[in-house]
Design an enzyme around this catalytic site. Structure first.
Site, PDB file in Angstrom:
ATOM      1  N   LYS A 156       1.018  -1.226  -0.048  1.00 13.73           N
ATOM      2  CA  LYS A 156      -0.262   0.045  -0.028  1.00 13.73           C
ATOM      3  C   LYS A 156       0.851   1.097   0.116  1.00 13.73           C
ATOM      4  CE  LYS A 156      -3.966  -2.275   0.221  1.00 13.73           C
ATOM      5  NZ  LYS A 156      -3.403  -3.460   0.148  1.00 13.73           N
ATOM      6  N   GLU A 240      -3.727   5.787   7.603  1.00  9.08           N
ATOM      7  CA  GLU A 240      -4.025   6.986   6.884  1.00  9.08           C
ATOM      8  C   GLU A 240      -5.107   7.671   7.794  1.00  9.08           C
ATOM      9  OE1 GLU A 240      -4.214   5.433   2.197  1.00  9.08           O
ATOM     10  OE2 GLU A 240      -6.099   5.436   3.552  1.00  9.08           O
ATOM     11  N   HIS A 275     -15.599  -2.574   6.998  1.00 10.25           N
ATOM     12  CA  HIS A 275     -14.856  -2.430   5.692  1.00 10.25           C
ATOM     13  C   HIS A 275     -15.110  -3.641   4.975  1.00 10.25           C
ATOM     14  CE1 HIS A 275     -13.199   1.022   8.110  1.00 10.25           C
ATOM     15  NE2 HIS A 275     -12.708   0.364   8.995  1.00 10.25           N
ATOM     16  N   GLU A 315      -9.164   1.940  -6.571  1.00  5.39           N
ATOM     17  CA  GLU A 315     -10.112   2.225  -5.643  1.00  5.39           C
ATOM     18  C   GLU A 315     -10.022   3.606  -5.203  1.00  5.39           C
ATOM     19  OE1 GLU A 315     -11.027  -0.724  -2.764  1.00  5.39           O
ATOM     20  OE2 GLU A 315     -11.028  -2.386  -4.274  1.00  5.39           O
ATOM     21  N   GLU A 328      -6.166   2.738  -3.226  1.00  8.17           N
ATOM     22  CA  GLU A 328      -5.313   1.374  -3.286  1.00  8.17           C
ATOM     23  C   GLU A 328      -5.888   0.695  -4.511  1.00  8.17           C
ATOM     24  OE1 GLU A 328      -6.438  -1.740  -0.500  1.00  8.17           O
ATOM     25  OE2 GLU A 328      -8.428  -1.814  -1.093  1.00  8.17           O
ATOM     26  N   ASN A 330      -6.249  -3.027  -6.450  1.00  7.56           N
ATOM     27  CA  ASN A 330      -6.514  -4.581  -6.168  1.00  7.56           C
ATOM     28  C   ASN A 330      -5.894  -5.190  -7.319  1.00  7.56           C
ATOM     29  OD1 ASN A 330      -7.575  -5.267  -3.465  1.00  7.56           O
ATOM     30  ND2 ASN A 330      -9.193  -3.810  -3.827  1.00  7.56           N
ATOM     31  N   GLU A 336     -16.716  -8.489  -6.874  1.00  7.21           N
ATOM     32  CA  GLU A 336     -17.800  -7.904  -7.389  1.00  7.21           C
ATOM     33  C   GLU A 336     -17.553  -7.701  -8.829  1.00  7.21           C
ATOM     34  OE1 GLU A 336     -15.111  -4.701  -5.403  1.00  7.21           O
ATOM     35  OE2 GLU A 336     -15.978  -6.723  -4.733  1.00  7.21           O
ATOM     36  N   ARG A 381     -23.946 -10.007  -1.514  1.00  8.87           N
ATOM     37  CA  ARG A 381     -23.010 -11.011  -0.919  1.00  8.87           C
ATOM     38  C   ARG A 381     -23.772 -11.830   0.230  1.00  8.87           C
ATOM     39  NH1 ARG A 381     -16.594  -9.026  -0.629  1.00  8.87           N
ATOM     40  NH2 ARG A 381     -16.852  -7.455  -2.503  1.00  8.87           N
ATOM     41  N   ASP A 577     -61.769 -28.846  33.084  1.00  6.79           N
ATOM     42  CA  ASP A 577     -61.835 -29.456  34.282  1.00  6.79           C
ATOM     43  C   ASP A 577     -61.960 -30.957  33.961  1.00  6.79           C
ATOM     44  OD1 ASP A 577     -61.413 -29.802  37.074  1.00  6.79           O
ATOM     45  OD2 ASP A 577     -63.127 -28.631  37.554  1.00  6.79           O
ATOM     46  N   HIS A 579     -60.837 -33.014  31.413  1.00  6.15           N
ATOM     47  CA  HIS A 579     -59.656 -33.781  30.994  1.00  6.15           C
ATOM     48  C   HIS A 579     -58.331 -33.314  31.888  1.00  6.15           C
ATOM     49  CE1 HIS A 579     -57.241 -30.185  29.402  1.00  6.15           C
ATOM     50  NE2 HIS A 579     -58.283 -29.574  28.880  1.00  6.15           N
ATOM     51  N   GLN A 580     -58.720 -32.328  32.718  1.00  8.42           N
ATOM     52  CA  GLN A 580     -57.913 -32.319  33.864  1.00  8.42           C
ATOM     53  C   GLN A 580     -57.743 -33.259  34.801  1.00  8.42           C
ATOM     54  OE1 GLN A 580     -56.944 -28.186  35.247  1.00  8.42           O
ATOM     55  NE2 GLN A 580     -56.865 -28.680  37.060  1.00  8.42           N
ATOM     56  N   ARG A 649     -57.397 -18.497  41.032  1.00  8.04           N
ATOM     57  CA  ARG A 649     -57.015 -18.728  42.352  1.00  8.04           C
ATOM     58  C   ARG A 649     -56.930 -17.323  43.238  1.00  8.04           C
ATOM     59  NH1 ARG A 649     -52.997 -22.669  39.699  1.00  8.04           N
ATOM     60  NH2 ARG A 649     -54.332 -24.581  39.560  1.00  8.04           N
ATOM     61  N   ASP A 683     -60.407 -18.886  46.754  1.00 11.05           N
ATOM     62  CA  ASP A 683     -59.016 -19.088  47.702  1.00 11.05           C
ATOM     63  C   ASP A 683     -59.159 -20.411  48.357  1.00 11.05           C
ATOM     64  OD1 ASP A 683     -56.675 -17.981  48.876  1.00 11.05           O
ATOM     65  OD2 ASP A 683     -57.825 -18.594  50.517  1.00 11.05           O
ATOM     66  N   LYS A 746     -67.967 -24.010  45.071  1.00  9.13           N
ATOM     67  CA  LYS A 746     -66.938 -24.822  44.455  1.00  9.13           C
ATOM     68  C   LYS A 746     -66.688 -25.921  45.465  1.00  9.13           C
ATOM     69  CE  LYS A 746     -62.162 -24.870  43.130  1.00  9.13           C
ATOM     70  NZ  LYS A 746     -62.181 -25.467  42.118  1.00  9.13           N
ATOM     71  N   HIS A 776     -70.559 -25.974  41.301  1.00  2.00           N
ATOM     72  CA  HIS A 776     -69.189 -26.744  40.716  1.00  2.00           C
ATOM     73  C   HIS A 776     -68.931 -28.045  41.698  1.00  2.00           C
ATOM     74  CE1 HIS A 776     -65.331 -27.804  38.923  1.00  2.00           C
ATOM     75  NE2 HIS A 776     -64.767 -27.982  40.243  1.00  2.00           N
ATOM     76  N   HIS A 778     -67.498 -32.384  41.663  1.00  2.00           N
ATOM     77  CA  HIS A 778     -66.812 -33.607  40.990  1.00  2.00           C
ATOM     78  C   HIS A 778     -67.843 -34.613  41.390  1.00  2.00           C
ATOM     79  CE1 HIS A 778     -63.115 -31.902  39.632  1.00  2.00           C
ATOM     80  NE2 HIS A 778     -63.627 -30.725  40.579  1.00  2.00           N
ATOM     81  N   THR A 933     -56.992 -26.838  45.760  1.00  2.00           N
ATOM     82  CA  THR A 933     -55.640 -26.480  45.396  1.00  2.00           C
ATOM     83  C   THR A 933     -55.265 -25.137  45.852  1.00  2.00           C
ATOM     84  OG1 THR A 933     -55.822 -27.866  43.282  1.00  2.00           O
ATOM     85  CG2 THR A 933     -53.917 -26.255  43.588  1.00  2.00           C
TER      86      THR A 933
END
Length: 1208
Positions: A156, A240, A275, A315, A328, A330, A336, A381, A577, A579-580, A649, A683, A746, A776, A778, A933
């Site tokens: 250079k 430079e 660069h 360049e 410079e 190249n 490119e 690129r 509930d 399927h839980q 809850r 609760d 509940k 509610h 069971h 729970t």
């Protein structure tokens, strides 16, 4: 598998023929014979055209990758045979297969190789004058300038001197290389900052460092020197003055041996990062003709001054005043060069070869007057770098490669194919994409379209960044400078690539190799039958329901409408509930949404559909790997007319601990926004302050407040006085005063007997004649239907049911039984029994999909002894469920069965009857509390603790100070659940706590408000910008579970789109499935084979995706237990420092025991010729250094650990 192996064998055979040195035998057709005297040629001519060169017949490219292929193609067109060289790392790469011959570096070419020319490409040896000289000394033509010009232009400093001699303006800089940081400092003190270090013997951004502070000079000098030495074999630098805000313009030149030099116009290379050029344009947009002519004239003047021949680039930096400076030359072909070829029509590579062969430019038709511009070309690129991580190079195997193509598009590549291995040993360039069109804007449009067509999976690329560049208005205008990327941070705002198909393949392969991603608890396999959805008549909208009233008139009007309704209203618990209780909460959104349209049309008169909250929230994240918020959104869109209900809850929201109040308020607000309507708030201890927090949060959010009494005891038994009618009526009075819209009972234990139901509901109805009442329960004891009918007779407005095939035992009473019992009476539910049967048929089939979680494996029926022990029908904490699964092949169906499984895990399976009896005694020790729970778990833990340690109630009271109680017991007595009815039993509480702190009042009251912005910033830091506001709420409730879910989603994609059997156990070999990932996009997947174990402990799993072969590598966890691998950094652990990119350790700057501060350099990594300093992420003490000098590492490999330390 055999078919794949056979195909692979054929491909290997073909590949061996392609790289064979010997002739390939030619097979003739039986019906064709050559004329007498003619012979078959065993060497196929490259083209049917005569050779374009006089002395070059065989050319070797001293390079690799796409530039080698570019040269080979030019040679083939010129009828020149080609030779490739390759390293061990390039054995499977394409450039060696594109040549007529190829040889491994280090073994050398055969003595009689016939090579008479060598093309250096770019990079590597292309700017080494000693290499050029060695080629010429070997009597081989060098495709490039003379060695002296290569040397002079490659230095250079000498290039600057030559430019000055030629009268070309240069940037102020050092007269020669700087040999120390001290000399660099002297220059800076003289000329000021900023300055730029540049490699004296190479370009491409290697060895370049801009310095803007005096204190950074020494570090940057050493880093630039090291990079230059690594890239060019010489670490010399020059310095430079750094020109602010320049455009980077370069001129393509071509010279011959007769002194002729022409230019092929200019290129704009201003879009740069560190660069390194990213996007190049030819010609430079909006460059004045005056500057263009002056610049090209200077380029030719300099080239003639130094006697330049062959192709090269001069360049310049162009400032915003129109002044330009030489920087410079190249002396080689540029990456490119393609855009110049497209706009001039000149093949630069062929021109290079012809010049080296001795032809002059006029002979080639390349005089300046014949070179003109045609349109505009842009080159991007495409690299294997991750722009989201500072463009760190990525490595790995390209799993999918689909390119963009079409009119005006050129692709130069060597690794553009599926299966290509990207290593850390070479530059990260993957594909050069060139778009050519009539003007700059049209070229941008073509490039955008092409980049969007690319699909590359397996490695990260910079495509998202390139798209942002090309869509930026400044770039589209055509004028950018080298500050463009630095000054536009929005270029780094990327829309994450979904990569859904490949991620799903990886998930399926993972399940096939390593088993289910969620623990399976029974030996039952998911059914292969897809549940049949009953038909519904097509109508544009489902019929009106109670939600239409709620949306239009609000919660108060809704409650009034419910109370005025004639007949019994039902809440269906099948979506939660039920399927839980029966299937461990494992039912997926996939199966819920299939039946949702039917529910919306046929059950529009339901009071509500319970489908959210409780354990469904964390189980969805933890085990089903799906977002509960997405479930809510999906179901809401499909069922717009029926109110949704969830379980809240109180102050615990949907968690199992105490949260700051603002978390509860934020949760409820988001839930309403996403479609939740009714919140059943309770609760576990009936602790009023906790319930009121939930009520206020729901009210502020605009939801329906349904405050719940947690029922325990037996109001029909006069001997049980603690929880009598007065207790419940008084509690209900407080809830009504607090503003509930609906009053709920509940009965989680399923102990509300018909007579008790009549008494309790009757008393509440008499006290609150205008308040809707919802019950509610069971069906644990089997009397659920009778109890619910009694509730209706006593004045209840709503009761809970589940569809027949999901009812009974620890679930809710049968919907069909209640509907049939009240049919044609004043209490008629308005629901058609035939519709219930069709609905039940769907769920009967769907239930078989969840065989691995079926509670009926161990629980064959309900059990009336729940009236004695009051074990709740449901314990919903999925964390405990998982614990049980680890010890038993069975699945819990609720608290009753959970207790059974926990007893099994503790070795108490044969004492379960004793555990149930002790449950009663444990309840008394705790003060006879409501069992919901999470209070029910406290009772269960104490019961099993007592059985395991052979204790009775009296012994617990006497030995409380010496026993090691479970944590749940201690936290209960500390007050973490709130205050139980009647207070804590003394002196037992004092004896158990032994001075441990007590929480007085409401637990969440003393908690500091959560900083949601801080939570989000941490999530974004760990998971990227995919984080949504709902993820922040999920993290506030379940931080670890949410982190794991987000990691899983990023790795495996939308697994919720898979059908349930695929999700749980994966496909069989040769099985074909279809996966709809979004509306109008369906993946067709066929499983082909699972490969053998390789040396890295991985198996290759083969699929056919939409007709194309795909494969993924999966580590076999079981097979690799004995193998040693470098440990990985722990994700989310700040002090666990991982390699930010694959590469080689070139310097370790610390040692074990060192104190480091945040940002301090720890070590230096090198990959793809780029060095990266890894800095300390935190202040602390270094320990456990795993990295050593020269060690090769993969991405995220553990470098070292840092223990946090506050240094003052």
């Amino acid at each position: 598998m055999l078919r794949l192996q056979s195909r692979a064998s054929q491909l290997r055979h073909v590949a061996s023929l392609q790289v064979s040195e010997g002739p390939v035998p030619v097979r003739t057709r039986p019906c064709f014979k050559l004329p007498p005297g003619a012979k078959y040629s065993t060497i196929r001519s490259a083209t049917p055209f005569p050779r374009d060169t006089d002395t070059i017949t065989k050319l070797m490219v001293a390079n690799r990758g796409e530039i080698a292929i570019r040269v080979f193609r030019a040679c083939t067109e010129m009828n020149i045979r080609t030779v490739a060289i390759y390293s061990e790392q390039d054995k499977m790469h394409m450039h060696r297969q594109k040549a007529d011959e190829s040889y491994l570096i280090g073994r050398g070419l055969p003595p009689e190789n016939g090579v008479d020319a060598i093309h250096p490409g770019y990079g590597f040896l292309s700017e080494r004058s000693d290499f050029a000289q060695a080629v010429i000394d070997a009597d081989i033509k060098f495709i490039g300038p003379s060695p002296e010009v290569v040397r002079r232009m490659g230095d250079k400093v000498e290039a600057r001197e030559a430019a000055i001699e030629a009268g070309v303006q240069v940037v102020p800089g050092t007269p020669g290389p700087v040999d120390s940081a001290e000399h660099a400092l002297e220059f800076c003190e003289t000329y000021g900052l900023p300055v730029i270090f540049k490699a004296a013997y190479g370009g491409g951004g290697r060895g370049m460092r801009v310095v803007k502070k005096m204190e950074d000079i020494e570090e940057n000098f050493h880093r630039a020197t090291s990079e230059a030495q690594s890239a060019f074999g010489n670490g010399a630098l020059f310095l430079e003055k750094f020109i602010e805000r320049p455009r980077h313009i370069e001129v393509q030149i071509l010279g011959d041996k007769e002194g002729n030099v022409v230019h092929l116009y200019e290129r704009d290379c201003s879009v740069q990062r560190r660069h390194q050029k990213v996007v190049e344009i030819a010609p430079a947009p909006q460059l004045s003709q005056e500057i263009q002519q002056a610049m090209t004239t200077d380029a030719i003047r300099l080239a003639k001054h130094v006697g330049y021949e062959n192709a090269g680039t001069v360049e310049f930096l162009l400032d915003n005043s129109g002044n330009y400076y030489f920087i410079e030359v190249n002396a080689r072909l540029q990456v490119e060069h393609t855009v110049t070829e497209n706009v001039t029509g000149v093949d630069l590579v062929q021109s290079q070869i012809k010049v080296a062969d001795g032809k002059s430019l006029p002979e080639m038709g390349l005089t300046q007057d014949k070179i003109s511009l045609h349109g505009c070309a842009i080159q991007c690129r495409m690299t294997t770098e991750d722009p989201a991580r500072g463009f760190q190079p990525d490595t790995g195997r390209i799993e999918v490669f689909r390119s963009g193509e079409g009119f005006g598009i050129r692709l130069d590549s060597a690794l553009g194919f599926a299966g290509a291995l990207i290593t850390p040993y070479y530059d990260s360039l993957l594909v050069k994409v060139i778009a050519h069109a009539q003007d700059h804007h049209s070229a941008c449009a073509k490039m955008l379209r092409t980049l969007k067509e690319f699909r590359i999976r397996g490695v990260k690329t910079n495509i998202p960044f390139l798209l942002n560049v090309l869509e930026h208005p400044q770039f589209l205008s055509g004028v950018v400078d080298t500050y463009f990327i630095d000054e536009n941070p929005q270029l780094f705002q990327f829309k994450p690539s979904q990569n859904r198909a490949q991620k799903l393949l990886k998930y399926l392969a993972q399940v096939m190799v390593n088993g289910p991603s969620t623990p399976l608890a029974t030996n039952l396999r998911p059914s292969e039958t897809i549940p049949s959805v009953p038909e519904i008549p097509y109508v544009p909208e489902p019929p009106m329901g109670f939600r239409n009233v709620l949306v239009k008139d609000g919660p108060e009007a809704f409650a009034k409408k419910v109370r005025q309704h004639q007949g019994l209203l039902l809440m269906d618990t099948t979506f939660r509930d039920a399927h839980q209780s029966l299937l461990a909460t494992r039912v997926r959104t996939h199966d819920l949404k299939r039946i949702s349209p039917y529910v919306s049309h046929q059950f529009n008169n339901l009071y509500s559909l319970e489908n959210w909250g409780g354990a469904t929230f964390d189980v969805a994240l933890r085990f089903l790997h799906e977002c509960p918020w997405d479930r809510l959104d999906t179901l809401r869109k499909m069922i717009p007319n029926i109110p949704f209900q969830m379980l809240l809850r109180g102050a615990n929201a949907v968690g199992y601990t105490n949260y700051p109040d603002n978390v509860v308020y934020k949760f409820c607000d988001e839930a309403v926004k996403h479609g939740m309507d009714i919140f059943r708030i309770f609760d576990s201890l009936n602790y009023l302050p906790n319930i009121i927090v939930g009520m206020d949060a729901v009210g502020n959010a605009g939801g329906v407040i349904e405050a719940a009494i947690s029922y325990t005891g037996d109001v029909s038994d006069p001997t049980r006085t603690k929880y009598n009618l007065d207790y419940y009526v008084d509690l209900a009075t407080e809830l009504v005063k607090a503003g509930t819209h609906v009053l709920a009972i509940k009965d989680m234990s399923g102990i509300l007997k018909p007579r008790a139901a009549t008494m309790l509901v009757g008393a509440l109805r008499q006290k609150f004649p205008d308040m809707p009442i919802h019950v509610h329960t069971h069906d644990t004891a089997g009397a659920g239907v009778a109890a619910m009918l009694a509730c209706y007779q006593a004045g209840a407005d709503v009761v809970d049911v589940a569809c027949d095939s999901m009812s009974g035992m620890t679930s809710q009473p049968s919907m069909g039984a209640v509907v049939a019992s009240l049919e044609n009476t004043e209490g008629d539910t308005g629901i058609n029994l035939d519709d219930v049967s069709a609905y039940s048929a769907y769920w009967e089939q769907a239930r078989n999909l969840y065989g691995p979680f079926e509670c009926a494996v161990t629980m064959k029926s309900g059990n009336a002894d729940t009236y004695r022990n009051e074990i709740p029908a449901l314990e919903s904490d999925s964390k405990y469920m998982l614990g049980y699964m680890a010890f038993t092949p069975y699945i819990p169906g609720g608290q009753y069965t959970n207790l059974q499984f926990q007893a099994f895990s503790l070795g108490l399976a044969d004492q379960f009857e004793e555990v149930k009896k002790m449950y009663v005694e444990a309840n008394k020790l705790l003060g006879d509390i409501p069992k919901v729970t999470p209070s029910s778990k406290v009772v269960g833990d104490l019961a099993q603790f007592m059985v395991q340690n052979k204790l009775n109630g009296k012994m617990v009271e006497e030995r409380a100070e010496e026993l090691s109680f479970p944590v749940s017991i201690i936290e209960y007595f500390q007050g973490y659940l709130g205050t139980p009815p009647g207070g804590y039993p003394e002196p037992l509480r004092t004896r158990i706590l032994q001075g441990k702190p007590k929480m007085e009042g409401r637990p969440g009251e003393s908690l500091k408000p959560l900083d949601f912005d801080d939570v989000k910033s941490k999530l974004v830091e760990q998971h990227g910008k995919i984080v949504r506001d709902v993820d922040v709420i999920s993290s506030a409730l379940y931080p670890k579970v949410t982190d794991e879910y987000l990691d899983f989603k990023e790795k495996y994609g939308p697994v919720d789109a898979l059908n349930t059997r695929m999700f749980l156990v994966g496909p069989k070999v040769a099985e074909e499935i279809e996966v709809e990932i979004e509306k109008g996009k369906t993946l067709s997947i066929k499983t082909l084979a699972v490969g053998d174990l390789d040396k890295e402990g991985k198996r290759e799993v083969f699929f056919e995706l939409n007709g194309q072969l795909r494969s993924v590598f999966i580590r076999d966890n079981e097979a690799t237990k004995e193998m040693h691998f470098h440990p990985k950094a722990l994700k989310g652990v700040h002090g666990s420092v991982g390699a930010p990119m694959p590469g080689t350790v070139i310097e370790v700057k610390v040692k074990n025991g060192d104190k480091v501060v945040k940002g301090q350099p720890l070590l230096v990594l090198s990959a793809m010729k780029m060095e990266m300093v890894v800095n300390a992420p935190m202040t602390g003490i270094v320990k456990n250094i795993m990295a050593q000098k020269d060690m090769k590492l993969e991405g995220d490999d553990l470098l070292m650990d840092i223990d946090r330390l506050l240094i003052r």
